[in-house]
Motif scaffolding. Structure first.
Motif, mmCIF file in Angstrom:
data_model
loop_
_atom_site.group_PDB
_atom_site.id
_atom_site.type_symbol
_atom_site.label_atom_id
_atom_site.label_comp_id
_atom_site.label_asym_id
_atom_site.label_seq_id
_atom_site.Cartn_x
_atom_site.Cartn_y
_atom_site.Cartn_z
ATOM 1 N N SER A 17 64.829 -55.047 34.187
ATOM 2 C CA SER A 17 63.972 -55.758 33.536
ATOM 3 C C SER A 17 62.867 -54.913 32.629
ATOM 4 O O SER A 17 62.686 -55.460 31.354
ATOM 5 C CB SER A 17 62.863 -56.334 34.590
ATOM 6 N N VAL A 18 62.784 -54.239 32.082
ATOM 7 C CA VAL A 18 62.083 -52.891 31.918
ATOM 8 C C VAL A 18 62.854 -52.637 30.272
ATOM 9 O O VAL A 18 62.350 -53.373 29.500
ATOM 10 C CB VAL A 18 61.582 -51.616 32.347
ATOM 11 N N ASP B 155 62.955 -63.627 40.794
ATOM 12 C CA ASP B 155 62.021 -63.869 39.912
ATOM 13 C C ASP B 155 62.318 -64.022 38.374
ATOM 14 O O ASP B 155 61.610 -64.152 37.508
ATOM 15 C CB ASP B 155 61.329 -61.926 39.354
ATOM 16 N N VAL C 290 61.110 -61.775 23.944
ATOM 17 C CA VAL C 290 59.801 -61.468 24.583
ATOM 18 C C VAL C 290 58.439 -60.734 23.894
ATOM 19 O O VAL C 290 57.408 -61.398 23.454
ATOM 20 C CB VAL C 290 59.869 -59.768 25.134
ATOM 21 N N PRO D 88 60.400 -64.382 30.909
ATOM 22 C CA PRO D 88 59.781 -64.730 32.693
ATOM 23 C C PRO D 88 59.027 -64.070 33.165
ATOM 24 O O PRO D 88 58.555 -63.151 32.607
ATOM 25 C CB PRO D 88 61.179 -64.476 33.523
ATOM 26 N N VAL E 286 59.470 -60.870 35.143
ATOM 27 C CA VAL E 286 59.587 -59.596 34.188
ATOM 28 C C VAL E 286 58.383 -58.862 33.548
ATOM 29 O O VAL E 286 58.282 -57.660 33.654
ATOM 30 C CB VAL E 286 61.082 -60.015 33.240
ATOM 31 N N ILE E 287 57.362 -59.713 33.260
ATOM 32 C CA ILE E 287 56.799 -59.242 32.485
ATOM 33 C C ILE E 287 55.801 -58.700 33.451
ATOM 34 O O ILE E 287 54.879 -57.470 33.246
ATOM 35 C CB ILE E 287 55.893 -60.818 31.367
ATOM 36 N N GLN F 104 56.681 -57.264 35.887
ATOM 37 C CA GLN F 104 56.717 -55.881 36.359
ATOM 38 C C GLN F 104 56.738 -54.969 35.909
ATOM 39 O O GLN F 104 56.499 -53.141 35.512
ATOM 40 C CB GLN F 104 58.714 -56.051 36.463
ATOM 41 N N ALA F 105 56.707 -55.563 34.009
ATOM 42 C CA ALA F 105 56.506 -54.212 33.097
ATOM 43 C C ALA F 105 55.027 -53.786 33.241
ATOM 44 O O ALA F 105 54.624 -52.727 32.916
ATOM 45 C CB ALA F 105 56.809 -54.682 32.072
ATOM 46 N N LEU G 296 54.548 -51.763 36.467
ATOM 47 C CA LEU G 296 54.878 -49.817 35.351
ATOM 48 C C LEU G 296 53.787 -49.437 34.719
ATOM 49 O O LEU G 296 53.669 -47.780 34.428
ATOM 50 C CB LEU G 296 56.415 -50.484 34.567
ATOM 51 N N LEU H 162 52.528 -54.869 24.452
ATOM 52 C CA LEU H 162 53.690 -56.502 24.826
ATOM 53 C C LEU H 162 53.173 -56.867 26.204
ATOM 54 O O LEU H 162 52.782 -57.946 26.563
ATOM 55 C CB LEU H 162 54.791 -56.153 25.259
#
Lengths: 292, 78
Positions: free
Chosen positions: A49-50, A202, B13, B19, B22-23, B25-26, B29, B74
């Motif tokens: 995902s990253v 997701d 992106v 999605p 996904v963003i 999760q980033a 992080l 981002l």
């Protein structure tokens, strides 16, 4: 004698959702002569995902973890296939490509780190089959499973991408051999190499369910009594996933899913605790009642 | 082929087409060093089992790295 001390890379999902996996690893591995040292200050492996958001960030974050292990002077052992893919891929690429290594080290210089290429990245299966050895695992079994029919789910990144794993001569055979070492029978089934669908979560949950449904259909057709996994994503997809499939497709599979290290633990004569038994959404009490 | 797919996703992106999961999760992080974090009861369970605290000692370094690569922009803009 091989030094079996590793930098233990836990990843994100296990401490968040699967403490039972971590507990079983920490009970089983010392009995097999393996010492695990927590990697202080490590970050997420930067999974797919990253990687999808930013390639350079993935490379630098994965490499930062490799640097931490290099500073510890230890090879890494991971449990999660996603973590394994990210760290193994980065370790392999940076060792082989000096230009890429320079690019990544330029980013890492911001935090005073430098990738040197001194360690290896291993998965639980690598350590058990390769370093501990299947014979030693077999000798540790006190209560063999006597022909229990198990469908082993290796997960994608134990054997893919092929260009990395071909050189390392890895394949499904290691996990099958380990399952057999417990006295269980590792049953062949269609779509064994297929993804569990976890990476689609997701992004497209409906498709994720359809993929796991295909796996479960194949496992059911092969008449396995239980499924064993080594990846926490595969575990969730196939365990919790069966409840979702029941809701969406009105299909029951009732296939208990168990982490391989839990199978090993029970085979070594150690019992699971009540909270660990309840961590399985598809009940395991029927199949393993004498060992719980 | 895999590298091509990731390159296309990186471009998507940057155009704001990713999605939400996904963003998220980033972003997690960047903010915590992890894409998924345990809830309070899991942390308490962890402590009761003697599993050791989860640290985020690497947060400062992770954020420096992500500022260098530009990923901070981002995820913070979402």
């Amino acid at each position: 004698m091989k030094n079996m001390k590793y930098a233990f890379y836990l990843g994100c999902l296990i401490p968040a959702r699967e403490l039972s996996y971590e507990v079983s690893v920490k009970k089983v591995m010392p009995e097999l002569g393996v010492e695990l040292v927590d990697m202080k200050g490590s970050n997420c492996c930067a999974p797919f995902s990253v990687q999808s958001v930013d390639h350079a960030s993935w490379m630098a974050l994965a490499a930062r973890n490799l640097c931490i292990a290099e500073e510890m002077g230890l090879d890494i052992m991971t449990l999660c296939n996603d973590c394994y893919e990210s760290l193994l891929m980065m370790n392999t690429l940076l060792k082989k490509n000096p230009e890429l290594r320079n690019q990544v080290n330029e980013i890492l210089s911001e935090v005073g780190k430098e990738f040197k290429g001194k360690i290896e990245v291993k998965n639980l299966v690598d350590v058990l089959a390769g370093d501990v050895g299947v014979s030693k695992v077999k000798n540790a079994i006190k209560e063999p499973f006597n022909g229990l029919k198990v469908g082993a789910q290796p997960g994608c990144h134990l054997t893919k991408p092929k260009r990395i794993h071909f050189e390392l001569l890895r394949g499904f055979n290691d996990l099958d051999a380990l399952v057999q070492a417990t006295g269980a029978e590792s049953i062949p089934y269609e779509r064994k190499e297929m993804c569990c669908g976890g990476p689609l979560r997701d992004i497209n949950d409906d498709l994720a369910r359809q993929v796991s449904r295909q796996k479960l259909l194949a496992l059911k057709e092969a008449e396995v009594q239980a499924i064993t996994t080594v990846c926490p994503f595969c575990f969730l997809q196939l365990d919790l996933g069966q409840l979702e499939i029941k809701r969406h497709f009105n299909e029951d599979y009732n296939l208990p899913v168990i982490h391989f290290v839990e199978l090993l633990r029970m085979g070594m004569g150690m019992k699971l605790e009540d909270w660990e038994i309840k961590a399985h959404r598809i009940p395991i009490t029927g199949l393993f009642k004498d060992r719980l | 082929m895999g590298e091509v797919m990731f390159a296309l996703r990186n471009l998507a992106v940057r155009k704001g087409n990713a999605p939400a999961g996904v963003i998220a999760q980033a972003k997690s992080l960047y903010e915590t060093t992890r894409v998924i974090n345990p809830i309070r009861s899991t942390l308490d369970k962890r402590e009761s089992l003697g599993l050791g605290k989860l640290d985020n000692e690497g947060l400062e370094e992770v954020q420096k790295i992500l500022k260098k690569t530009g990923m901070d922009k981002l995820v913070q803009s979402k």
